[in-house]
Enzyme design. Sequence first.
Site, PDB file in Angstrom:
ATOM      1  N   GLU A 163      -3.709  -0.872   4.632  1.00  0.00           N
ATOM      2  CA  GLU A 163      -2.934  -0.618   5.847  1.00  0.00           C
ATOM      3  C   GLU A 163      -2.999   0.850   6.227  1.00  0.00           C
ATOM      4  O   GLU A 163      -2.640   1.718   5.421  1.00  0.00           O
ATOM      5  CB  GLU A 163      -1.473  -1.031   5.660  1.00  0.00           C
ATOM      6  CG  GLU A 163      -0.640  -0.801   6.913  1.00  0.00           C
ATOM      7  CD  GLU A 163       0.835  -1.085   6.742  1.00  0.00           C
ATOM      8  OE1 GLU A 163       1.618  -0.628   7.608  1.00  0.00           O
ATOM      9  OE2 GLU A 163       1.202  -1.745   5.754  1.00  0.00           O
ATOM     10  N   HIS A 172       1.687  -6.072  -3.508  1.00  0.00           N
ATOM     11  CA  HIS A 172       2.204  -5.092  -2.553  1.00  0.00           C
ATOM     12  C   HIS A 172       2.376  -3.717  -3.203  1.00  0.00           C
ATOM     13  O   HIS A 172       3.267  -3.533  -4.034  1.00  0.00           O
ATOM     14  CB  HIS A 172       3.557  -5.602  -2.029  1.00  0.00           C
ATOM     15  CG  HIS A 172       4.163  -4.760  -0.967  1.00  0.00           C
ATOM     16  ND1 HIS A 172       5.381  -4.150  -1.113  1.00  0.00           N
ATOM     17  CD2 HIS A 172       3.725  -4.437   0.270  1.00  0.00           C
ATOM     18  CE1 HIS A 172       5.689  -3.501  -0.008  1.00  0.00           C
ATOM     19  NE2 HIS A 172       4.704  -3.645   0.850  1.00  0.00           N
ATOM     20  N   GLU A 205      -2.753  -4.532  -2.210  1.00  0.00           N
ATOM     21  CA  GLU A 205      -2.376  -3.935  -0.928  1.00  0.00           C
ATOM     22  C   GLU A 205      -2.090  -2.459  -1.122  1.00  0.00           C
ATOM     23  O   GLU A 205      -1.503  -2.060  -2.136  1.00  0.00           O
ATOM     24  CB  GLU A 205      -1.140  -4.643  -0.364  1.00  0.00           C
ATOM     25  CG  GLU A 205      -0.748  -4.224   1.033  1.00  0.00           C
ATOM     26  CD  GLU A 205       0.272  -3.085   1.089  1.00  0.00           C
ATOM     27  OE1 GLU A 205       0.551  -2.594   2.198  1.00  0.00           O
ATOM     28  OE2 GLU A 205       0.789  -2.686   0.025  1.00  0.00           O
ATOM     29  N   ASP A 220      -1.221   1.397   1.268  1.00  0.00           N
ATOM     30  CA  ASP A 220      -1.056   2.154   2.510  1.00  0.00           C
ATOM     31  C   ASP A 220      -1.841   3.439   2.369  1.00  0.00           C
ATOM     32  O   ASP A 220      -1.846   4.055   1.289  1.00  0.00           O
ATOM     33  CB  ASP A 220       0.420   2.490   2.737  1.00  0.00           C
ATOM     34  CG  ASP A 220       1.299   1.256   2.710  1.00  0.00           C
ATOM     35  OD1 ASP A 220       1.215   0.460   3.659  1.00  0.00           O
ATOM     36  OD2 ASP A 220       2.060   1.088   1.735  1.00  0.00           O
ATOM     37  N   HIS A 235       3.035   5.412   1.159  1.00  0.00           N
ATOM     38  CA  HIS A 235       3.615   4.631   2.249  1.00  0.00           C
ATOM     39  C   HIS A 235       4.356   5.497   3.253  1.00  0.00           C
ATOM     40  O   HIS A 235       4.130   5.411   4.458  1.00  0.00           O
ATOM     41  CB  HIS A 235       4.575   3.576   1.690  1.00  0.00           C
ATOM     42  CG  HIS A 235       5.276   2.797   2.754  1.00  0.00           C
ATOM     43  ND1 HIS A 235       6.471   3.209   3.325  1.00  0.00           N
ATOM     44  CD2 HIS A 235       4.946   1.633   3.372  1.00  0.00           C
ATOM     45  CE1 HIS A 235       6.840   2.342   4.245  1.00  0.00           C
ATOM     46  NE2 HIS A 235       5.942   1.370   4.294  1.00  0.00           N
TER      47      HIS A 235
END
Length: 257
Positions: free
Chosen positions: A123, A19, A46, A48, A61
Amino acid sequence: MNRQYAQPATARDVRVIAHRGASHEHPEHTLAAYRQAIDDGADALECDVRLSADGRLVCVHDRRVERTSDGRGVVSAMTYEELAGLDFGGWKGEAHRGAQVLLFEDLLKEALAADRPVGLAVETKHPTRAGGRLEAELVRVLREHGLADGSDGRVEVMSFSRGALVRLNRLAPGLPAVYLIERRLRPARPPFAGHAGPGIDLVRRDPGLVARLKAKGLRVRVWTVDEPEDVELCVRLGVDTLITNRPREVREHLRRL
């Protein structure tokens, strides 16, 4: 109808996604965090993504930069040059001072250069003034690297925004899509999204959710799973993938189960 996926055969079959990198040890979304995650054995990284004011795809993020840098302002209102002038590491401690904002393309190159296959779970963040330009730029970069058709499974796209996933599916229908869930599955999951991503708080409150999602033929990934008891809960429920800030510890715990 999607076929129903069997749960992982053993705990060792559960995928581990880092993450924002190994973000317990290093500042999130920094090269140091992602290199540590690769060393720690994460199956995928992962991140963003947002667009800077001059159209660069950056890994941040929050809508604003205050929490993770020494600057002030809205990411989408700042140029890449302005973002690159900020310290994105010092908030985590003196040893991390000087880390720069990370371009998505640099993260992609880092994953591709690893000595083993390492995936990316990307994401797109909404709402944003960039609107659909965010997804368009992401697909452009992926296409430039031969990854937009999804044929090798290296890249997955994720969002809490149904509209964002619909745009991504129109631009790159081969990319595996993950519909993230914070509270409940609403609005309806896009039919092409073969993965559901509930948060660990939701799974703790409603463990039966995992079985219901799997009954719909979905793979299930849970975020953000850092504690041993949560790892064990997810394994008991048949969760396919864990997203964690602690990829090494989670991987080691899975080996012991």
